[in-house]
Design an enzyme around this catalytic site. Structure first.
Site, mmCIF file in Angstrom:
data_model
loop_
_atom_site.group_PDB
_atom_site.id
_atom_site.type_symbol
_atom_site.label_atom_id
_atom_site.label_comp_id
_atom_site.label_asym_id
_atom_site.label_seq_id
_atom_site.Cartn_x
_atom_site.Cartn_y
_atom_site.Cartn_z
ATOM 1 N N CYS A 94 -10.597 -9.321 0.362
ATOM 2 C CA CYS A 94 -10.404 -10.583 0.549
ATOM 3 C C CYS A 94 -11.157 -11.340 1.573
ATOM 4 O O CYS A 94 -11.526 -12.598 1.355
ATOM 5 C CB CYS A 94 -8.826 -10.756 0.961
ATOM 6 S SG CYS A 94 -7.701 -9.673 0.192
ATOM 7 N N GLN B 229 0.839 -1.161 -0.011
ATOM 8 C CA GLN B 229 -0.005 -0.017 0.012
ATOM 9 C C GLN B 229 0.894 1.307 -0.132
ATOM 10 O O GLN B 229 0.200 2.268 -0.039
ATOM 11 C CB GLN B 229 -1.211 -0.015 1.328
ATOM 12 C CG GLN B 229 -2.021 -1.132 1.183
ATOM 13 C CD GLN B 229 -3.235 -0.783 0.149
ATOM 14 O OE1 GLN B 229 -3.443 0.471 -0.191
ATOM 15 N NE2 GLN B 229 -3.411 -1.907 -0.200
HETATM 16 C C1 LIG Z 1 -3.245 -6.221 -2.098
HETATM 17 C C2 LIG Z 1 -2.126 -6.230 -0.952
HETATM 18 C C3 LIG Z 1 -1.251 -7.538 -1.223
HETATM 19 C C4 LIG Z 1 -1.354 -8.727 -2.143
HETATM 20 O O1 LIG Z 1 -1.024 -8.179 -3.191
HETATM 21 P P1 LIG Z 1 -1.594 -9.068 -4.562
HETATM 22 O O2 LIG Z 1 -0.782 -8.509 -5.733
HETATM 23 O O3 LIG Z 1 -2.826 -8.661 -4.882
HETATM 24 O O4 LIG Z 1 -1.256 -10.358 -4.295
HETATM 25 C C5 LIG Z 1 -0.656 -7.757 0.249
HETATM 26 N N1 LIG Z 1 -0.528 -6.898 1.056
HETATM 27 C C6 LIG Z 1 -1.179 -5.832 1.062
HETATM 28 C C7 LIG Z 1 -0.989 -4.666 2.278
HETATM 29 C C8 LIG Z 1 -2.167 -5.436 0.018
HETATM 30 O O5 LIG Z 1 -2.924 -4.311 -0.129
#
Ligand SMILES: *Cc1c(COP(=O)(O)O)cnc(C)c1O
Length: 392
Positions: A325, A180
């Protein structure tokens, strides 16, 4: 009003520069980077350039950048790898927080079943931890500290630089899930003493299904995926060349415009927060001081987050309740429970996450629609009725 997309923490729309770069690569850079001919060399060169772009933005070396299938793979690789590396030296203790992304928490849980012990540092009511808590949790057996830079649900930004300094001082590996953060707030692996960093293309207006694990030189992390000699023999599989090129273009664009963009986003964020707090029985979750520029997370007492989302969707507003999720399950978000919200309040949560394509007009539209929707849902809610009776 067209769709108002305020779910940028779940995923983002491709930026124009990223779209152009991705499509151009799909059309023209179709060789296999491992091939011994002109088209292969061309693809290998494009890959090298993308790696350099990412390395420069992280303030790392291009040989420390590994491309993955996304943030989840990067988190899995870093944590499993560091755990196994530690085990060889008799170190089987891992440290994280209780409000990480599930890619981190579920990997930790899997490692617990394999005999590792995990300390989950509890975050406070603002979704913050102190570096002191990390220092106190480290023992002689600690193999890894994995703490996210910024939380995906409530947007709190953790003191990663201080945590990194402590880990460096204690000689413990430090990984941060910066999915993020990268492309949104400044990240510098040297200044922040970061050993490993996960990032994901689709969280900064790049393509989906592509990400990065930064691994500091000298860390011999075991492989997660075995096969060919791609990524210097450490992550097998023919590289997703167009997505990697598109991700690098998106990251460069985001980094170049970060300061201006963050001023714009935080202004919109603060207007939304102010508008929501004007409504009765609402609260903002997460820190107001140390917060991602695009994150709004609020609770509306007496109503269900799912009902609120459906009503907002009906007027074209895309938000989220809990994280993408976990939606579909009836459990409230583990992040909201971690900051101490009771179940019934955590259920009535709404995350609006702003990004590159949001406008002030859209903020006006949301502020116009939201109070009426909340009021109508409360009028129908038995929970709200009970609450109001209890008040009198
Ligand atoms: C979206 C997200 C992930 C997972 O990333 P993907 O590319 O969707 O596998 C992991 N950690 C955080 C903090 C996220 O926001």
């Amino acid at each position: 009003m067209n769709k108002v997309y305020m779910d940028n923490a779940a995923t983002t729309r491709l930026s124009e520069v990223s779209m152009k770069a991705t499509i151009d690569a799909m059309e023209n850079v179709y060789g296999n980077p491992s091939s011994m001919h002109g088209l292969g060399h061309q693809a290998a060169k494009a890959l090298r350039e993308a790696r350099q772009v990412v390395a420069d933005i992280l303030n790392g070396d291009k040989d420390e950048v590994y491309f993955t299938s996304g943030g989840s793979e990067a988190d899995n690789w870093a944590i499993r790898g560091a755990a196994y590396l530690g085990k060889k030296k008799g170190k089987t203790h891992l440290i994280t927080t209780n409000f990480e992304h599930h890619a981190v928490l579920h990997t930790m849980a899997a490692l617990e079943k394999e005999g590792f012990t995990v300390t989950y540092i509890p975050v406070d009511e603002k979704g913050m931890i102190t570096s002191e808590q990390v220092k106190d949790a480290i023992t002689d057996e600690t193999a890894l500290v994995s703490i996210m830079t910024a939380n995906n649900e409530i947007g709190s930004i953790l003191p990663v630089k201080e945590i990194g300094a402590i880990c460096k001082d204690k000689g413990v590996l430090f990984h941060t899930d910066a999915v993020q953060a990268l492309g949104h707030i400044p990240m510098d692996v040297k200044d922040m003493s970061i050993d490993m960093l996960s990032a994901s293309g689709h969280k900064f207006n790049g393509p989906k299904g592509v990400g990065v694990l930064y691994i500091r030189k000298g860390i011999r992390l075991p492989n997660l995926i075995e096969g060919g000699a791609q990524e210097r023999g450490r992550r097998a599989g023919t590289e997703n060349v167009p997505a990697i090129i598109g991700m690098a273009a998106a990251l460069k664009d985001a980094s170049d415009n970060m300061e201006k963009e963050n001023a714009r986003l935080s202004k919109m964020r603060d207007r939304l927060i102010e508008g929501i707090l004007k409504m009765p029985y609402t609260r903002i979750n997460g820190s107001l001081e140390s917060r991602l520029p695009g994150n709004v997370n609020a609770c509306f007492e007496g109503i269900e987050g799912e009902a609120l989302l459906l009503s907002l969707d009906f007027v074209g507003i895309c938000g989220s309740s809990g994280s993408a999720c976990t939606s579909g399950s009836l459990d409230p978000s583990h992040v909201l429970l971690a900051i101490g919200l009771p179940h019934e309040i955590a259920h009535g949560s709404l995350r609006l996450s702003l990004g590159k394509y949001n406008t002030e007009d859209e903020v006006d539209y949301v502020l116009d629609k939201l109070p009426g929707i909340v009021e109508r849902l409360r009028d129908m809610s038995p929970v709200w009725e009970k609450m109001m009776k209890g008040d009198k």
